[in-house]
Design an enzyme around this catalytic site. Structure first.
Site, PDB file in Angstrom:
ATOM      1  N   ASP A  68       0.862  -1.182   0.000  1.00  0.00           N
ATOM      2  CA  ASP A  68       0.000   0.000   0.000  1.00  0.00           C
ATOM      3  C   ASP A  68       0.906   1.242   0.000  1.00  0.00           C
ATOM      4  O   ASP A  68       2.073   1.162   0.374  1.00  0.00           O
ATOM      5  CB  ASP A  68      -0.864  -0.052   1.262  1.00  0.00           C
ATOM      6  CG  ASP A  68      -1.641   1.223   1.489  1.00  0.00           C
ATOM      7  OD1 ASP A  68      -2.318   1.671   0.556  1.00  0.00           O
ATOM      8  OD2 ASP A  68      -1.562   1.774   2.615  1.00  0.00           O
ATOM      9  N   ASP A 107      -0.365   5.198   0.639  1.00  0.00           N
ATOM     10  CA  ASP A 107      -0.714   6.204   1.657  1.00  0.00           C
ATOM     11  C   ASP A 107      -0.794   5.571   3.052  1.00  0.00           C
ATOM     12  O   ASP A 107      -1.555   4.621   3.265  1.00  0.00           O
ATOM     13  CB  ASP A 107      -2.055   6.860   1.320  1.00  0.00           C
ATOM     14  CG  ASP A 107      -1.973   7.708   0.052  1.00  0.00           C
ATOM     15  OD1 ASP A 107      -0.877   7.829  -0.525  1.00  0.00           O
ATOM     16  OD2 ASP A 107      -3.018   8.236  -0.360  1.00  0.00           O
ATOM     17  N   ASP A 128      -2.160  -0.636   5.873  1.00  0.00           N
ATOM     18  CA  ASP A 128      -2.520   0.022   7.136  1.00  0.00           C
ATOM     19  C   ASP A 128      -4.017   0.214   7.341  1.00  0.00           C
ATOM     20  O   ASP A 128      -4.436   0.618   8.420  1.00  0.00           O
ATOM     21  CB  ASP A 128      -1.845   1.405   7.230  1.00  0.00           C
ATOM     22  CG  ASP A 128      -2.507   2.432   6.325  1.00  0.00           C
ATOM     23  OD1 ASP A 128      -2.787   2.108   5.160  1.00  0.00           O
ATOM     24  OD2 ASP A 128      -2.783   3.543   6.802  1.00  0.00           O
TER      25      ASP A 128
HETATM   26 MG   LIG Z   1      -3.173   3.160   3.336  1.00  0.00          MG
END
Ligand SMILES: [Mg+2]
Length: 279
Positions: free
Chosen positions: A9, A11, A216
């Site tokens: 991932d 961001d 996240d």
């Molecule tokens: Mg993310």
């Protein structure tokens, strides 16, 4: 020899949530480049945004855009043969999502039928998007070039569950990242795209690949369940993500600092010839 394939991932993981920096991940990115480990960006970002980031990071690897809506391989990449794909301006593209026009049409139907405040990228000015994301004007322009999915915000009081139900009736679904919810095709997610890329590597090389996945947010759950080594980056803004996976590694810090230390650990553990170390 173990070959490593990393899905990440962006961001809140490889890029800091607040300032989008990857400065502190440079040491492990350098090792990844040196060992020619495919680092597959697996993100809600668009093709244009990823192209710019790959140039900045000195990478030229396949990538997964818009929450699994499209999987892009550079044409001729490792001489791979890729089924059910099409040529698209220098890439071999496997499309798992549905066209952006249709997604936009569905968002308008959801707004009209539920009578709620729902605002997609297509409803927002460049200034609105900059204010919501903190992206620079050139990156905002890249984020607006959408192919498969629509990020959206709800006004307070609007019911996400009702949006999800309505989306399902229209053949879509909703996933959530660090800042936005995303209206996406019902047959796509990051996990499906990860499975596809992993299978393409397996079939074309005849080798076993040890897969690592880093994320996240909620929209990373499907990614984390598809890999041999799932890695969770803490997300202080959203709190702990509920996930139970055997062997789950948890980074000690958010963003690119956490990403760097956990990837260094994985490379120390699994790259041939490396001494074992502690995280
Ligand atoms: Mg993310």
């Amino acid at each position: 020899m173990t070959k490593i394939l990393i899905f990440t991932d962006l961001d809140g993981s490889l890029l800091n949530h607040g300032d989008y920096s990857f400065e502190d991940a440079r040491p492990s990115l350098a090792r990844i480049r040196r060992h020619q480990i495919p680092l597959i960006m697996t993100t809600s970002k668009t093709r244009s945004e990823i192209e710019a980031l790959q140039v900045e990071m000195g990478l030229r690897e396949p990538f997964i855009v818009e929450n699994g809506g499209g999987v892009f391989f550079q044409e001729g990449y490792r001489d791979f043969t890729i089924a059910e794909s099409r040529h698209e301006s220098g890439y071999t593209l496997v499309q798992l999502g549905i066209p952006y026009d249709r997604i936009r049409h569905c968002l308008e139907q959801i707004r009209a039928r539920l009578q709620i405040g729902i605002k997609g990228f297509g409803d927002m000015s460049a200034e609105d998007i900059a204010a919501a994301t903190g992206l620079s004007p050139d990156r905002v322009a890249m984020a607006r070039v959408r192919e498969f999915t629509e990020p959206f915000l709800l006004t307070s009081g609007a019911d996400l569950v009702a949006v999800k139900e309505m989306a399902a009736k229209l053949g879509l679904k909703v996933t959530s990242g660090g800042r936005f919810h995303h209206l996406i095709g019902d047959r796509q997610d990051k996990g499906a795209a990860v499975r596809l890329v992993r299978d393409i590597f397996h079939r074309n090389t005849g080798s076993d690949w040890l897969t690592v996945g880093v994320g996240d947010s909620e929209n990373d759950l499907s990614l984390l369940t598809q890999v041999d080594i799932p890695v969770l980056i803490p997300n202080p803004a959203q709190g702990a993500l509920h996930i139970q996976r055997p062997g789950l590694l948890r980074a000690g810090e958010p963003g690119c600092r956490g990403w760097n230390s956990v990837i260094e650990y994985v490379l120390n553990e699994y790259l041939p010839g490396n001494a074992r170390s502690s995280i």
